[in-house]
Motif scaffolding. Structure first.
Motif, PDB file in Angstrom:
ATOM      1  N   GLY A  35      19.285   0.232  64.579  1.00 36.45           N
ATOM      2  CA  GLY A  35      18.870   0.714  63.268  1.00 36.45           C
ATOM      3  C   GLY A  35      19.651   0.147  62.106  1.00 36.45           C
ATOM      4  O   GLY A  35      19.484   0.614  60.975  1.00 36.45           O
ATOM      5  N   GLN A  36      20.498  -0.855  62.355  1.00 37.95           N
ATOM      6  CA  GLN A  36      21.309  -1.433  61.284  1.00 37.95           C
ATOM      7  C   GLN A  36      21.081  -2.946  61.235  1.00 37.95           C
ATOM      8  O   GLN A  36      21.402  -3.645  62.204  1.00 37.95           O
ATOM      9  CB  GLN A  36      22.791  -1.113  61.497  1.00 37.95           C
ATOM     10  N   PRO A  37      20.556  -3.479  60.122  1.00 39.96           N
ATOM     11  CA  PRO A  37      20.315  -4.917  60.010  1.00 39.96           C
ATOM     12  C   PRO A  37      21.596  -5.668  59.627  1.00 39.96           C
ATOM     13  O   PRO A  37      21.679  -6.342  58.599  1.00 39.96           O
ATOM     14  CB  PRO A  37      19.260  -5.001  58.899  1.00 39.96           C
ATOM     15  N   VAL A  38      22.618  -5.517  60.468  1.00 40.08           N
ATOM     16  CA  VAL A  38      23.966  -5.995  60.159  1.00 40.08           C
ATOM     17  C   VAL A  38      24.558  -6.673  61.385  1.00 40.08           C
ATOM     18  O   VAL A  38      24.404  -6.185  62.509  1.00 40.08           O
ATOM     19  CB  VAL A  38      24.881  -4.824  59.729  1.00 40.08           C
ATOM     20  N   LEU A  39      25.247  -7.796  61.168  1.00 39.71           N
ATOM     21  CA  LEU A  39      26.033  -8.435  62.218  1.00 39.71           C
ATOM     22  C   LEU A  39      27.503  -8.127  61.955  1.00 39.71           C
ATOM     23  O   LEU A  39      28.038  -8.459  60.901  1.00 39.71           O
ATOM     24  CB  LEU A  39      25.815  -9.947  62.214  1.00 39.71           C
ATOM     25  N   TYR A  40      28.137  -7.485  62.931  1.00 35.48           N
ATOM     26  CA  TYR A  40      29.561  -7.166  62.837  1.00 35.48           C
ATOM     27  C   TYR A  40      30.361  -8.199  63.626  1.00 35.48           C
ATOM     28  O   TYR A  40      29.959  -8.585  64.730  1.00 35.48           O
ATOM     29  CB  TYR A  40      29.842  -5.767  63.399  1.00 35.48           C
ATOM     30  N   THR A  41      31.494  -8.606  63.079  1.00 37.51           N
ATOM     31  CA  THR A  41      32.326  -9.615  63.728  1.00 37.51           C
ATOM     32  C   THR A  41      33.789  -9.193  63.659  1.00 37.51           C
ATOM     33  O   THR A  41      34.266  -8.741  62.623  1.00 37.51           O
ATOM     34  CB  THR A  41      32.165 -10.986  63.053  1.00 37.51           C
ATOM     35  N   ALA A  42      34.470  -9.344  64.784  1.00 32.57           N
ATOM     36  CA  ALA A  42      35.921  -9.167  64.845  1.00 32.57           C
ATOM     37  C   ALA A  42      36.529 -10.431  65.431  1.00 32.57           C
ATOM     38  O   ALA A  42      36.041 -10.946  66.443  1.00 32.57           O
ATOM     39  CB  ALA A  42      36.284  -7.962  65.705  1.00 32.57           C
ATOM     40  N   VAL A  43      37.556 -10.946  64.792  1.00 32.44           N
ATOM     41  CA  VAL A  43      38.245 -12.143  65.273  1.00 32.44           C
ATOM     42  C   VAL A  43      39.715 -11.798  65.471  1.00 32.44           C
ATOM     43  O   VAL A  43      40.382 -11.317  64.543  1.00 32.44           O
ATOM     44  CB  VAL A  43      38.113 -13.322  64.285  1.00 32.44           C
ATOM     45  N   ARG A  44      40.209 -12.035  66.672  1.00 34.73           N
ATOM     46  CA  ARG A  44      41.613 -11.773  66.989  1.00 34.73           C
ATOM     47  C   ARG A  44      42.321 -13.115  67.171  1.00 34.73           C
ATOM     48  O   ARG A  44      41.923 -13.937  68.006  1.00 34.73           O
ATOM     49  CB  ARG A  44      41.732 -10.936  68.261  1.00 34.73           C
ATOM     50  N   ILE A  45      43.378 -13.340  66.363  1.00 37.46           N
ATOM     51  CA  ILE A  45      44.166 -14.570  66.448  1.00 37.46           C
ATOM     52  C   ILE A  45      45.483 -14.224  67.121  1.00 37.46           C
ATOM     53  O   ILE A  45      46.261 -13.418  66.592  1.00 37.46           O
ATOM     54  CB  ILE A  45      44.421 -15.184  65.049  1.00 37.46           C
ATOM     55  N   ILE A 266      24.867   0.866  57.398  1.00 31.80           N
ATOM     56  CA  ILE A 266      25.961   0.018  57.846  1.00 31.80           C
ATOM     57  C   ILE A 266      27.154   0.878  58.240  1.00 31.80           C
ATOM     58  O   ILE A 266      27.448   1.888  57.598  1.00 31.80           O
ATOM     59  CB  ILE A 266      26.349  -0.993  56.730  1.00 31.80           C
ATOM     60  N   ASP A 267      27.816   0.494  59.301  1.00 32.46           N
ATOM     61  CA  ASP A 267      29.036   1.157  59.756  1.00 32.46           C
ATOM     62  C   ASP A 267      30.201   0.543  58.977  1.00 32.46           C
ATOM     63  O   ASP A 267      30.918  -0.323  59.473  1.00 32.46           O
ATOM     64  CB  ASP A 267      29.194   0.945  61.265  1.00 32.46           C
ATOM     65  N   HIS A 268      30.398   1.011  57.725  1.00 33.39           N
ATOM     66  CA  HIS A 268      31.363   0.357  56.848  1.00 33.39           C
ATOM     67  C   HIS A 268      32.817   0.665  57.214  1.00 33.39           C
ATOM     68  O   HIS A 268      33.730   0.039  56.678  1.00 33.39           O
ATOM     69  CB  HIS A 268      31.108   0.721  55.382  1.00 33.39           C
ATOM     70  N   SER A 269      33.048   1.593  58.129  1.00 32.46           N
ATOM     71  CA  SER A 269      34.400   1.828  58.632  1.00 32.46           C
ATOM     72  C   SER A 269      34.709   0.974  59.865  1.00 32.46           C
ATOM     73  O   SER A 269      35.838   1.002  60.368  1.00 32.46           O
ATOM     74  CB  SER A 269      34.590   3.301  58.975  1.00 32.46           C
ATOM     75  N   PHE A 270      33.692   0.257  60.383  1.00 37.98           N
ATOM     76  CA  PHE A 270      33.836  -0.637  61.537  1.00 37.98           C
ATOM     77  C   PHE A 270      34.275   0.134  62.788  1.00 37.98           C
ATOM     78  O   PHE A 270      34.972  -0.396  63.649  1.00 37.98           O
ATOM     79  CB  PHE A 270      34.837  -1.770  61.226  1.00 37.98           C
ATOM     80  N   ARG A 271      33.842   1.369  62.908  1.00 35.08           N
ATOM     81  CA  ARG A 271      34.254   2.183  64.044  1.00 35.08           C
ATOM     82  C   ARG A 271      33.796   1.602  65.377  1.00 35.08           C
ATOM     83  O   ARG A 271      34.572   1.554  66.347  1.00 35.08           O
ATOM     84  CB  ARG A 271      33.701   3.604  63.888  1.00 35.08           C
ATOM     85  N   ALA A 272      32.532   1.193  65.450  1.00 32.60           N
ATOM     86  CA  ALA A 272      31.989   0.740  66.731  1.00 32.60           C
ATOM     87  C   ALA A 272      32.663  -0.535  67.207  1.00 32.60           C
ATOM     88  O   ALA A 272      33.063  -0.645  68.377  1.00 32.60           O
ATOM     89  CB  ALA A 272      30.477   0.531  66.596  1.00 32.60           C
ATOM     90  N   ILE A 273      32.799  -1.515  66.333  1.00 36.43           N
ATOM     91  CA  ILE A 273      33.385  -2.778  66.786  1.00 36.43           C
ATOM     92  C   ILE A 273      34.887  -2.635  67.011  1.00 36.43           C
ATOM     93  O   ILE A 273      35.467  -3.294  67.885  1.00 36.43           O
ATOM     94  CB  ILE A 273      33.048  -3.933  65.819  1.00 36.43           C
ATOM     95  N   ARG A 274      35.559  -1.755  66.277  1.00 36.22           N
ATOM     96  CA  ARG A 274      36.972  -1.500  66.554  1.00 36.22           C
ATOM     97  C   ARG A 274      37.153  -0.922  67.957  1.00 36.22           C
ATOM     98  O   ARG A 274      38.105  -1.273  68.673  1.00 36.22           O
ATOM     99  CB  ARG A 274      37.554  -0.546  65.514  1.00 36.22           C
ATOM    100  N   ARG A 275      36.255  -0.038  68.328  1.00 35.07           N
ATOM    101  CA  ARG A 275      36.341   0.544  69.671  1.00 35.07           C
ATOM    102  C   ARG A 275      36.138  -0.532  70.726  1.00 35.07           C
ATOM    103  O   ARG A 275      36.829  -0.544  71.752  1.00 35.07           O
ATOM    104  CB  ARG A 275      35.294   1.656  69.817  1.00 35.07           C
TER     105      ARG A 275
END
Length: 289
Positions: A35-45, A266-275
């Motif tokens: 239900g969200q037209p958003v691509l979430y990205t996390a990059v770990r260096i 949009i999940d603006h707190s990035f809860r899902a991708i942080r998990r």
């Protein structure tokens, strides 16, 4: 790759690393949510070496036609902008005067005198400008919004501006690269010095001007950055005249103009991708590959 149970998201992991043990590793997770037209990205260096790692960190999204065209408007949470001159490898002509700080995009100083609205995309000008704006420290989010009234479409780019974990990396700047048929070097032209072929707007966040190395990672440590890119269409043509406010709610973000509005879930707190980052980089759950 796989799905996760808590939020119903679909995710994929990819990786880039230097050969040998004494180097760095980049791990990237991309995720979409129902239900969200958003691509979430996390990059770990991750710095796997025995000395500190100094790097230049930036993330950009490039938009071309039909996402942008004449009349498209740009808004951002950043303030106090500066246009930068061409680097040695770049070939083009700038529209805005480099090295001058201006408070908002609507009053950008022109190289030939006067001001122009750097937040409005004109007909092709044959110019290229790279503009950096400072993200206010008081804000807990940093964003860029691109509103195309012709297609009634808003592109929205978001990154956190408050650390939620010890290894979070926060971008201090937002930037815009306005290439309005103005770059005469490859690949923007067929060859260096050729006729410009690209009309594009590049939006993003960075840790400093080109060539700076403002991300410092001590040996054995890591940093993680988070970004989201989304599109939302709207039916009310009044939003195409511009909106006066951007409000974050529990469910997403609202673009408001008096009694008119557009909404992006949009999940603006990035809860899902942080998990998911916790699961993947802690070695829990599914194998990250």
């Amino acid at each position: 790759y796989g799905t996760e149970d808590e939020f119903g998201g679909v995710w994929r992991y990819s990786e880039l690393k230097m050969r040998g043990d004494n180097g760095y590793r980049l791990g990237k997770i991309d995720m979409i949510l129902p239900g969200q037209p958003v691509l979430y990205t996390a990059v770990r260096i991750e710095n796997r070496g025995d000395t500190e790692l100094r790097a230049s960190s930036a993330w950009h999204s490039m938009l071309g036609y039909p996402a942008i065209e004449t009349g498209t408007m740009i808004q951002t949470s950043a303030r106090y902008f500066t246009a930068y001159g061409m680097t040695q490898r770049e070939s083009g002509v700038g529209r805005f005067r480099p090295g001058v700080v201006f408070e908002d995009l609507k009053h950008a100083p022109l190289a030939r005198g006067g001001n122009a609205d750097a937040g409005y995309i004109p007909a092709p000008t044959g110019t290229y400008d790279y503009i950096i704006g400072k993200i206010p420290e008081r804000d807990d989010k940093a964003w860029i919004a691109v509103n195309n009234p012709r297609s009634q479409l808003i592109f929205f780019m978001l990154t956190p501006n408050r650390a939620a974990a010890d290894d979070d990396f926060l971008f201090p700047n937002a930037d815009l690269a306005e290439n309005f048929l103005g770059r005469m070097d490859a690949p923007w032209a067929l060859y260096d010095g050729g006729v410009p072929e690209v009309m594009a707007l590049t939006c993003g966040f960075n840790a400093g001007p080109k060539g700076t190395r403002n991300m410092i990672i001590p040996a054995g440590e890591s940093r993680t950055l988070y970004l989201a890119n989304g599109f939302v269409s709207y039916d009310n043509p009044r939003i195409g005249l511009g909106y006066s406010g951007t409000e974050f709610t529990d469910e997403g973000v609202v673009f408001k103009r008096t009694k008119s509005w557009a909404f992006l879930a949009i999940d603006h707190s990035f809860r899902a991708i942080r998990r998911q980052v916790e699961k993947v980089f802690a070695g829990e759950g599914e194998d990250a590959g």
